[in-house]
Scaffold this motif. Structure first.
Motif, short mmCIF file in Angstrom:
data_model
loop_
_atom_site.label_atom_id
_atom_site.label_comp_id
_atom_site.label_asym_id
_atom_site.label_seq_id
_atom_site.Cartn_x
_atom_site.Cartn_y
_atom_site.Cartn_z
N GLY A 116 28.04 -38.05 107.48
CA GLY A 116 26.81 -38.84 107.55
C GLY A 116 26.23 -39.12 106.19
O GLY A 116 25.83 -40.26 105.89
N VAL A 117 26.20 -38.10 105.34
CA VAL A 117 25.68 -38.28 103.98
C VAL A 117 26.61 -39.16 103.15
O VAL A 117 26.16 -40.04 102.41
CB VAL A 117 25.48 -36.90 103.29
CG1 VAL A 117 25.03 -37.08 101.84
CG2 VAL A 117 24.47 -36.06 104.05
N VAL A 133 21.64 -45.84 108.16
CA VAL A 133 20.48 -45.43 107.36
C VAL A 133 20.67 -45.81 105.91
O VAL A 133 19.74 -46.27 105.23
CB VAL A 133 20.26 -43.91 107.48
CG1 VAL A 133 19.19 -43.44 106.51
CG2 VAL A 133 19.87 -43.53 108.91
N GLY A 134 21.90 -45.64 105.39
CA GLY A 134 22.17 -45.99 104.01
C GLY A 134 21.99 -47.47 103.76
O GLY A 134 21.63 -47.89 102.65
N THR A 135 22.26 -48.29 104.77
CA THR A 135 22.11 -49.74 104.61
C THR A 135 20.65 -50.17 104.68
O THR A 135 20.20 -51.03 103.93
CB THR A 135 22.90 -50.47 105.72
OG1 THR A 135 24.26 -50.09 105.66
CG2 THR A 135 22.78 -51.97 105.57
N GLY A 148 24.77 -42.42 109.50
CA GLY A 148 24.63 -42.33 108.04
C GLY A 148 24.79 -43.69 107.39
O GLY A 148 24.05 -44.05 106.46
N ALA A 149 25.79 -44.45 107.84
CA ALA A 149 26.01 -45.79 107.26
C ALA A 149 24.84 -46.71 107.57
O ALA A 149 24.41 -47.50 106.70
CB ALA A 149 27.30 -46.36 107.85
N SER A 206 26.33 -42.84 103.81
CA SER A 206 25.11 -43.48 103.27
C SER A 206 25.25 -43.82 101.79
O SER A 206 24.27 -44.19 101.14
CB SER A 206 23.91 -42.55 103.46
OG SER A 206 24.01 -41.41 102.63
N HIS A 207 26.47 -43.64 101.25
CA HIS A 207 26.81 -43.96 99.86
C HIS A 207 26.12 -43.01 98.88
O HIS A 207 25.76 -43.40 97.76
CB HIS A 207 26.44 -45.40 99.52
CG HIS A 207 27.02 -46.41 100.47
ND1 HIS A 207 28.38 -46.64 100.58
CD2 HIS A 207 26.43 -47.23 101.39
CE1 HIS A 207 28.60 -47.56 101.51
NE2 HIS A 207 27.43 -47.93 102.02
#
Length: 231
Positions: A37-38, A227-229, A224-225, A41-42
């Protein structure tokens, strides 16, 4: 001369095996999911590593605390039941004798033989006889809170250490696929081992563990992806 012979059955190992495998599975799945997940998020490699270590420690402590509270509650219940039984044996030994004999009759003994067995066992150790045959308590199955807490924390930590090892060794650009593959291999091995020792189908054990673990890791990576976006 009579010799004692104890047959080994698969069920003898189910209790400890189930606890150990569940703890290790939780460690792998939760830590791998957190790492994925982390990573999705890159985040930087250092951030992923810190999150994974924090997840390992927090998860192990949570497992230990939850197991201790649960098993201690069981131990308190067992102690209360034993104290009640001790009082009943002191106040009404004849009634307790009849109760124990009736248990043996229910298991198939003739009343006369059941009465003799109950008498013999109560003369040897009345409380032990009632705790085992009336309450279903034995030394092997009695609640041990600290032992359970330590075992749960240790099995979780060992499981969580496996995906963390991957995080340390894998390059950042390949972290997600390597973590997924390695974690699923670890989990498949554990699922197969548990099934084999327990006498169940190894194939079903591997498929069941791998499927639900992959689903969990996929959900964590997707969130995670997302939220990172957004963030």
């Amino acid at each position: 001369m009579l010799t004692r012979h104890r047959e080994f059955h698969k069920l003898d190992s189910v209790g400890w095996l189930r606890a150990a495998v569940l703890g290790a599975n939780d460690g792998i799945v939760s830590t791998a999911s957190l790492v994925l997940g982390v990573a999705a998020s890159h985040a930087t490699h250092q951030s992923i590593l810190v999150a994974g270590v924090a997840g390992l420690v927090a998860g192990a402590m949570s497992m230990a605390t939850g197991e201790y509270v649960s098993v201690q509650s069981q131990a308190d219940t067992e102690a209360a039941a034993l104290e009640k039984e001790r009082t009943e044996l002191s106040e009404n030994p004849k009634g307790e004798h009849r109760e124990l004999a009736s248990i043996y009759v229910g298991r198939g003994l003739e009343p006369t033989l059941a009465d003799q067995v109950a008498t013999s066992l109560m003369e040897h150790d009345a409380l032990a006889a009632h705790s085992k045959d009336e309450l279903g308590l034995t030394d092997a199955m009695s609640a041990k809170p600290l032992q359970a807490a330590f075992a749960s924390a240790l099995s979780f930590a060992v499981g969580a250490a496996l995906p963390m090892l991957v995080v340390v060794l894998a390059p950042n650009e390949k972290l997600i696929p390597v973590t997924v593959v390695a974690s699923l291999l670890f989990l498949a091995f554990l699922g197969g081992l548990a099934a084999k020792v327990g006498g169940a189908s190894v194939k079903k054990g591997v498929i069941r563990v791998a499927f639900w673990s992959a689903l969990s890791m996929g959900a964590a990576a997707g969130i995670g992806a997302l939220v990172g976006t957004v963030v």
